[in-house]
Design an enzyme around this catalytic site. Structure first.
Site: not given
Length: 209
Positions: A14, A108, A110
């Site tokens: 990422n 974040n 997920h």
């Protein structure tokens, strides 16, 4: 220019997607100012160093207790004057003291469609194992702000991914990364960097969407 810090624990795929998006212009008005890992062997640190991005390992194992670790992590983030903290596969719970220091400035990624398959225990391959065990037909990824709960903060972006017959957790994990995570995480950073995101009554509003 938005100063972004990226927190990682492993390979940093990422992180790579974010760096590539900055290079290609998909992320504008932002720069990666710091990469931190809790894992000294994380390949993500090498990815950062190859781009001459400040990279540091802050491992809880080197501190007497979690509180000292949390203080050191917060100090490092503040030292680099970060505007946004991105959790990109960071397998350490963010304590309230850091959440409160960066209200609606920590995001974040997920690997599921929150609120499904999230919360305590759902991280890494465990998410995809849960998806396959339940037999759902669609999964995906979610970018959300971080609050003091686990995967409970306001949702910024989501993208669906098909679950295919014969998928293994590893195969599904890769598809979710390629088709969802690597797309919506850079997009969320770009939206935030260009002041397109606000939180109203606990929900995210995106300008012109």
């Amino acid at each position: 220019m938005l100063r972004v810090g990226v927190l990682v624990s492993g390979g940093g795929t990422n992180l790579q997607a974010i760096m590539d998006a900055v290079d290609s212009g998909k992320i504008t008005n932002a720069e990666i100012s710091l990469v931190v890992s809790n894992n000294p062997g994380a390949y993500a640190l090498k990815r950062a160093e190859s781009r001459e991005i400040p990279a540091k390992c802050i491992s809880p194992k080197t501190f007497e207790n979690r509180e000292e670790f949390h203080k050191a992590l917060l100090q490092e983030l503040q030292k680099h004057r970060l505007d946004l903290v991105v959790l990109a596969g960071f397998l350490v719970a963010i304590p309230p003291m850091i959440v409160e220091a960066y209200p609606n400035r920590i995001i974040n990624i997920h690997p599921s469609l929150v609120p499904s398959f999230c919360g305590v225990g759902f991280y890494g391959l465990h998410v995809h194992e849960g998806v396959l065990a339940r037999g759902v037909k669609v999964t995906g990824a979610t970018v959300h702000f971080v609050d003091t709960g686990t995967d409970t903060g306001p949702i910024i972006l989501q993208k669906a991914v098909e679950v295919r017959q014969g998928d293994t957790p590893e195969v599904l994990q890769r598809r979710v990364m390629e088709e969802a995570e690597w797309k919506i995480l850079p997009k969320a950073i770009d939206l935030i960097a260009n002041d397109k995101v606000s939180v109203q009554n606990g929900k995210v509003c995106i300008e012109n969407e």
